[in-house]
Design a protein around this motif. Structure first.
Motif, PDB file in Angstrom:
ATOM      1  N   GLY A  55      44.298  37.792  52.909  1.00 24.35           N
ATOM      2  CA  GLY A  55      44.808  36.537  52.377  1.00 24.35           C
ATOM      3  C   GLY A  55      45.924  36.724  51.381  1.00 24.35           C
ATOM      4  N   ALA A  56      46.202  37.972  51.007  1.00 22.12           N
ATOM      5  CA  ALA A  56      47.296  38.293  50.081  1.00 22.12           C
ATOM      6  C   ALA A  56      47.869  39.652  50.475  1.00 22.12           C
ATOM      7  N   SER A 110      49.656  33.866  61.249  1.00 18.11           N
ATOM      8  CA  SER A 110      50.043  32.660  60.540  1.00 18.11           C
ATOM      9  C   SER A 110      50.633  33.007  59.177  1.00 18.11           C
ATOM     10  N   ARG A 111      51.355  32.070  58.600  1.00 22.79           N
ATOM     11  CA  ARG A 111      52.095  32.346  57.363  1.00 22.79           C
ATOM     12  C   ARG A 111      51.197  32.606  56.165  1.00 22.79           C
ATOM     13  N   ASP A 112      49.973  32.109  56.204  1.00 22.34           N
ATOM     14  CA  ASP A 112      49.092  32.295  55.053  1.00 22.34           C
ATOM     15  C   ASP A 112      48.277  33.579  55.137  1.00 22.34           C
ATOM     16  N   ARG A 113      48.544  34.420  56.125  1.00 24.60           N
ATOM     17  CA  ARG A 113      47.873  35.709  56.252  1.00 24.60           C
ATOM     18  C   ARG A 113      48.884  36.834  56.082  1.00 24.60           C
ATOM     19  N   HIS A 114      48.384  38.023  55.701  1.00 26.40           N
ATOM     20  CA  HIS A 114      49.270  39.151  55.422  1.00 26.40           C
ATOM     21  C   HIS A 114      48.775  40.397  56.142  1.00 26.40           C
TER      22      HIS A 114
END
Length: 607
Positions: free
Chosen positions: A266-267, A298-302
């Motif tokens: 998540g970061a 997705s954009r909110d995952r790293h």
């Protein structure tokens, strides 16, 4: 009463005097750039140990490194006559100063030791081969004499009371816990870069010693050693879900491991980058890593990755920042392209694979959180009584179950990675049996990825085939939205979507991508508009096209709620096995969950 504004600034009648700062002041200024916090000091000292050829490095800290940092190594050591020189500014054994672009060591600036001695109480004890052990102390920049000491080999550096000479700096440090975590992160990063070196980190705060990190030296081939070290540092889950990288381009060599898209964070806390073995934090490299996963996450995952870029030292400038954490490549576009293509090639080779942690999470969700397990063997055996009601129920279950399965797959399909489809649950999830367990497939998400990849293949071939509508569909939009779409009409035509202006804010849809079959043209246009708006004008054209294709693919995929036949389900599984990146949907979610029979047996207490 007249108020006089206070005079601000230097008195113009006084001429400023240029002064030569003393050595202590110079070193304290340098320390502000080199040593930001205890973790910075640990980094500099451990890098010195690595440059000295150490095979074992032990780090001990107390109070987050504020009161004590001790680094002990078994490296080549420092000769007694060189100890005072080692504490002089810009004195180094790493380079001779003739070529600042051909650097093969971690350190080369000669600033770390004098900077540490200027802001703390520094003691260096060392013994070179064939020499006796000697020690020297520096306190707040004041150097003491060289004295005899006891040490078997290598070097021991003790740094006590960091920043005692510059107390204002102490106010900027965080809590002991935060500083300790920063030290752990530094040691972990250096341990990943040096798999053949044993690294141990201990904490002696309060007099109680505890080991915070330990990684014993690996053996064997470099790639195998790196894999073993990453398993130790990043955990077994990463090792089980990481893809090996090995690619070259124009003098640059990329190695390392990158995790599957479904094994994400998540970061951006698990992205480790190294250039010629040096851990760095480079924006260009981080951007390339992000771009490599753009199509599958997705954009909110790293993403999670540990990358190593190796090249001739003359192709990269490491003398960009005093902390040496930033680099500048002679050909940054080449390096970026190498990382993006190397990772995408590895992801494509992974095919239908999804992270093993997805299956573990699924099993965990199946276990009651607050109810004790009760197994069948714990009950007293009772004779089974069959009633008309129970027989009717069992018969009805059998009929319902049979209705869910049409045209069973061939037995040999169970040997395939995704197995043979046995049932469809809730008109969306395919239950498939393999030789070693079962697989649950999200049919909509999987087919969405398959359609997306097919669209990209057609696009790469030149143009996506369009299907003319018998009657053009008119879609009314705001003038701004209509202008945006019509401004990229030529690009949309290459995607099989042909539009024309229809007056005012309306547009006419004349063709839709043939692969989608019959679609709701209005919904398709609105989704395409969202993709274009979300990308913005600054997004690269390729990224904007991929975003549009992703939205288009959703319209051609199997819809949730549709009953699939046995042959359809098995055909979907076979296509997934043959399609790159099918392990995750266009948004980065897993398309399948694999559960081993052994795990299922444990779930029911059968082992």
């Amino acid at each position: 009463m007249t108020m006089t504004a206070p005079q601000i600034g230097r008195d113009s009648t006084q001429r400023p005097v240029i002064r030569q700062l003393d050595e202590a002041a110079i070193n304290r200024i340098a320390a502000g750039e080199v040593v930001e916090r205890p973790a910075s000091a640990v980094k500099e000292l451990v890098e010195n140990s690595i440059d000295a050829g150490a095979t074992r490095i032990e780090v001990t800290i107390a109070d987050g490194g504020k009161t004590l940092i001790r680094v002990v190594d078994d490296g080549c050591g420092i000769a007694a006559t060189d100890l005072p020189l080692a504490l002089s500014r810009h004195a180094t054994s790493k380079i001779d100063g003739t070529d600042l672009l051909n650097i093969h060591s971690f350190g080369f600036r000669g600033e770390a030791l004098p900077s540490l001695g200027a802001v703390g109480r520094l003691t260096i004890t060392s013994r070179a081969a064939g020499d006796t052990a000697e020690t020297i102390q520096v306190t707040g920049g004041t150097m003491g004499p060289v004295k005899p000491a006891a040490l078997a080999r290598g070097t021991q550096v003790d740094l006590a009371d960091l920043f005692y000479a510059t107390p204002a700096r102490l106010k900027f440090l965080r809590t002991d816990r935060a500083e300790t975590q920063a030290v752990v992160d530094v040691v972990r990063r250096l341990a990943m870069a040096e798999p053949f070196v044993t690294m141990i980190l201990r904490d002696t705060t309060g007099g109680d010693e505890r080991t915070l990190f330990r990684a014993d030296a690996e053996t064997g081939h470099m790639f195998d050693a790196l894999g073993g070290r990453l398993r130790t540092v990043l955990g077994r889950d990463f090792a089980d879900n990481a893809l090996a990288l090995d690619a070259e381009r124009d003098g640059f060599h990329l190695t390392g491991f990158a995790a599957l898209p479904t094994f994400s964070k998540g970061a951006a806390v698990a992205q480790y980058l190294n250039v010629n073995g040096r851990p760095v934090r480079d924006r260009m490299l981080l951007g390339a890593l992000r771009a490599a996963y753009m199509d599958v996450m997705s954009r909110d995952r790293h993403p999670v990755a540990c990358l190593f870029v190796d090249c001739d030292p003359t192709l990269v400038d490491v003398n960009v920042h005093p902390a040496k954490s930033e680099v500048r490549f002679r050909d940054p576009a080449c390096v970026r392209g190498l990382i993006v293509s190397g990772i995408r090639h590895a992801l494509a080779g992974a095919g239908h694979r999804s992270a093993t942690t997805v299956g573990h999470a699924t099993l965990a969700a199946m276990v009651p959180a607050d109810a004790p397990r009760v197994y069948q063997m714990d009950h007293t055996a009772r004779p089974q009584r069959f009633t008309a009601a129970s027989m009717t129920f069992q018969s009805g279950f059998a009929e319902t179950h049979a209705a869910r399965i049409e045209a069973p797959a061939a037995p040999e399909d169970e040997a395939l990675p995704l197995g043979a489809a046995r049932a469809q649950l809730h008109e969306n999830y395919i239950l498939s049996q393999t030789a070693t367990g079962l697989v649950i497939v999200d049919a909509h998400a999987a087919h969405e990825r398959l359609v997306y990849e097919a669209l990209k293949d057609q696009m790469a071939a030149g143009r996506i085939a369009g299907q003319a509508l018998l009657i053009p569909e008119i879609v009314t939009l705001s003038p701004t939205d209509a202008d945006l779409l019509l401004g990229v009409a030529d690009d949309l035509a290459l995607l099989g979507l042909t539009i024309e202006p229809f007056g005012g804010g309306a547009i006419a849809v004349r063709e839709t991508p043939a692969i989608l079959g019959t679609v709701d043209a209005r919904r398709l246009i609105l989704d395409v508009l969202d993709a274009l708006t979300d990308g913005g004008d600054t997004a690269p054209l390729r990224a904007r096209i991929d975003a549009v294709l992703s939205r288009v693919a959703c319209h051609g995929s199997v819809r949730t709620g549709r009953r699939m036949s046995g042959p359809e389900m098995n055909a979907l599984l076979r296509r997934m096995e043959a399609t790159p990146l099918s392990g995750q949907c266009n948004h980065g979610r897993p398309t399948s969950v694999t559960l081993s029979l052994a795990d299922i047996d444990r779930l029911f207490g059968r082992t």
